[in-house]
Design a protein around this motif. Sequence first.
Motif, mmCIF file in Angstrom:
data_model
loop_
_atom_site.group_PDB
_atom_site.id
_atom_site.type_symbol
_atom_site.label_atom_id
_atom_site.label_comp_id
_atom_site.label_asym_id
_atom_site.label_seq_id
_atom_site.Cartn_x
_atom_site.Cartn_y
_atom_site.Cartn_z
ATOM 1 N N PRO A 61 39.421 -28.837 -24.842
ATOM 2 C CA PRO A 61 38.268 -29.219 -24.005
ATOM 3 C C PRO A 61 37.838 -28.125 -23.030
ATOM 4 N N ASP A 62 38.799 -27.346 -22.513
ATOM 5 C CA ASP A 62 38.452 -26.233 -21.614
ATOM 6 C C ASP A 62 37.703 -25.138 -22.376
ATOM 7 N N VAL A 63 38.140 -24.856 -23.598
ATOM 8 C CA VAL A 63 37.460 -23.858 -24.437
ATOM 9 C C VAL A 63 36.034 -24.319 -24.715
ATOM 10 N N ARG A 64 35.885 -25.587 -25.120
ATOM 11 C CA ARG A 64 34.556 -26.136 -25.420
ATOM 12 C C ARG A 64 33.657 -26.067 -24.192
ATOM 13 N N SER A 65 34.189 -26.471 -23.054
ATOM 14 C CA SER A 65 33.403 -26.441 -21.813
ATOM 15 C C SER A 65 32.952 -25.014 -21.484
ATOM 16 N N PHE A 66 33.864 -24.066 -21.587
ATOM 17 C CA PHE A 66 33.522 -22.662 -21.332
ATOM 18 C C PHE A 66 32.440 -22.177 -22.284
ATOM 19 N N MET A 67 32.593 -22.449 -23.568
ATOM 20 C CA MET A 67 31.643 -21.946 -24.566
ATOM 21 C C MET A 67 30.268 -22.612 -24.455
ATOM 22 N N GLN A 68 30.167 -23.679 -23.644
ATOM 23 C CA GLN A 68 28.886 -24.343 -23.419
ATOM 24 C C GLN A 68 28.330 -24.078 -22.025
ATOM 25 N N GLU A 69 28.966 -23.196 -21.250
ATOM 26 C CA GLU A 69 28.477 -22.873 -19.900
ATOM 27 C C GLU A 69 27.095 -22.245 -19.936
ATOM 28 N N THR A 70 26.857 -21.388 -20.905
ATOM 29 C CA THR A 70 25.556 -20.738 -21.096
ATOM 30 C C THR A 70 25.342 -20.661 -22.607
ATOM 31 N N PRO A 71 24.126 -20.355 -23.038
ATOM 32 C CA PRO A 71 23.986 -20.023 -24.459
ATOM 33 C C PRO A 71 24.833 -18.790 -24.758
ATOM 34 N N VAL A 72 25.168 -18.616 -26.014
ATOM 35 C CA VAL A 72 25.871 -17.415 -26.459
ATOM 36 C C VAL A 72 24.902 -16.588 -27.284
ATOM 37 N N ILE A 73 25.275 -15.359 -27.545
ATOM 38 C CA ILE A 73 24.481 -14.511 -28.429
ATOM 39 C C ILE A 73 25.332 -14.218 -29.653
ATOM 40 N N ALA A 74 24.831 -14.653 -30.794
ATOM 41 C CA ALA A 74 25.523 -14.435 -32.065
ATOM 42 C C ALA A 74 24.908 -13.215 -32.732
ATOM 43 N N MET A 75 25.759 -12.392 -33.327
ATOM 44 C CA MET A 75 25.286 -11.155 -33.942
ATOM 45 C C MET A 75 26.107 -10.875 -35.199
ATOM 46 N N VAL A 76 25.443 -10.329 -36.203
ATOM 47 C CA VAL A 76 26.115 -9.828 -37.389
ATOM 48 C C VAL A 76 25.989 -8.313 -37.380
ATOM 49 N N LEU A 77 27.135 -7.643 -37.467
ATOM 50 C CA LEU A 77 27.167 -6.185 -37.558
ATOM 51 C C LEU A 77 27.633 -5.784 -38.944
ATOM 52 N N GLU A 78 27.137 -4.638 -39.403
ATOM 53 C CA GLU A 78 27.545 -4.088 -40.695
ATOM 54 C C GLU A 78 27.987 -2.650 -40.496
ATOM 55 N N GLY A 79 29.015 -2.263 -41.242
ATOM 56 C CA GLY A 79 29.467 -0.877 -41.189
ATOM 57 C C GLY A 79 30.740 -0.687 -41.975
ATOM 58 N N GLU A 80 31.161 0.553 -42.066
ATOM 59 C CA GLU A 80 32.413 0.885 -42.736
ATOM 60 C C GLU A 80 33.578 0.312 -41.925
ATOM 61 N N ASP A 81 34.388 -0.513 -42.575
ATOM 62 C CA ASP A 81 35.552 -1.128 -41.918
ATOM 63 C C ASP A 81 35.202 -1.725 -40.556
ATOM 64 N N VAL A 82 34.032 -2.339 -40.462
ATOM 65 C CA VAL A 82 33.531 -2.843 -39.185
ATOM 66 C C VAL A 82 34.465 -3.888 -38.573
ATOM 67 N N ILE A 83 35.125 -4.691 -39.388
ATOM 68 C CA ILE A 83 35.974 -5.751 -38.833
ATOM 69 C C ILE A 83 37.106 -5.158 -37.998
ATOM 70 N N SER A 84 37.879 -4.262 -38.566
ATOM 71 C CA SER A 84 39.000 -3.686 -37.811
ATOM 72 C C SER A 84 38.515 -2.770 -36.700
ATOM 73 N N LYS A 85 37.457 -2.037 -36.930
ATOM 74 C CA LYS A 85 36.956 -1.122 -35.897
ATOM 75 C C LYS A 85 36.434 -1.885 -34.685
ATOM 76 N N VAL A 86 35.732 -2.990 -34.913
ATOM 77 C CA VAL A 86 35.242 -3.797 -33.792
ATOM 78 C C VAL A 86 36.411 -4.375 -33.007
ATOM 79 N N ARG A 87 37.401 -4.861 -33.715
ATOM 80 C CA ARG A 87 38.560 -5.433 -33.030
ATOM 81 C C ARG A 87 39.289 -4.373 -32.200
ATOM 82 N N ASP A 88 39.346 -3.143 -32.702
ATOM 83 C CA ASP A 88 39.921 -2.048 -31.920
ATOM 84 C C ASP A 88 39.081 -1.750 -30.679
ATOM 85 N N LEU A 89 37.761 -1.748 -30.836
ATOM 86 C CA LEU A 89 36.872 -1.514 -29.691
ATOM 87 C C LEU A 89 37.029 -2.595 -28.629
#
Length: 143
Positions: A61-89
Amino acid sequence: MATETTLILFKPDAVAKNIVGTVLSRFEKEGFKIRALKMMSLSDEILAEHYAHIADKPFFPDVRSFMQETPVIAMVLEGEDVISKVRDLLGPTDSKEAAAGTIRGDFGDKGGDAKMRNVCHASDGPETATAEIRRFFHEGEVY
């Protein structure tokens, strides 16, 4: 190296701190391409699906409440090994453990909510990315 796509959610703390553009520029500087971007409010249903792995936990419930405090911005990124590189960033989920120079180290909450108020969610693997992109974007919204 493989070209991949990943989902990023700019969480309410990023929106409230007005740092979305700053964080987005870090992704662009890495050469990732934006394939989709939108602001949205998250329903109880989408949050229960997205967080199905913790929806039965007492802290959800705390997670849900936090994630509804404001709108969020959803984005799709594309790139070479983007999943691991984003997580490193981003750095570790717990912002208190994230090194300076990572997104969470520079902008995440260092207090009690450091695992939740950590600026962005990012997909953790190719299968998860596919499911999450479908969850947050309809057909025709990803370019």
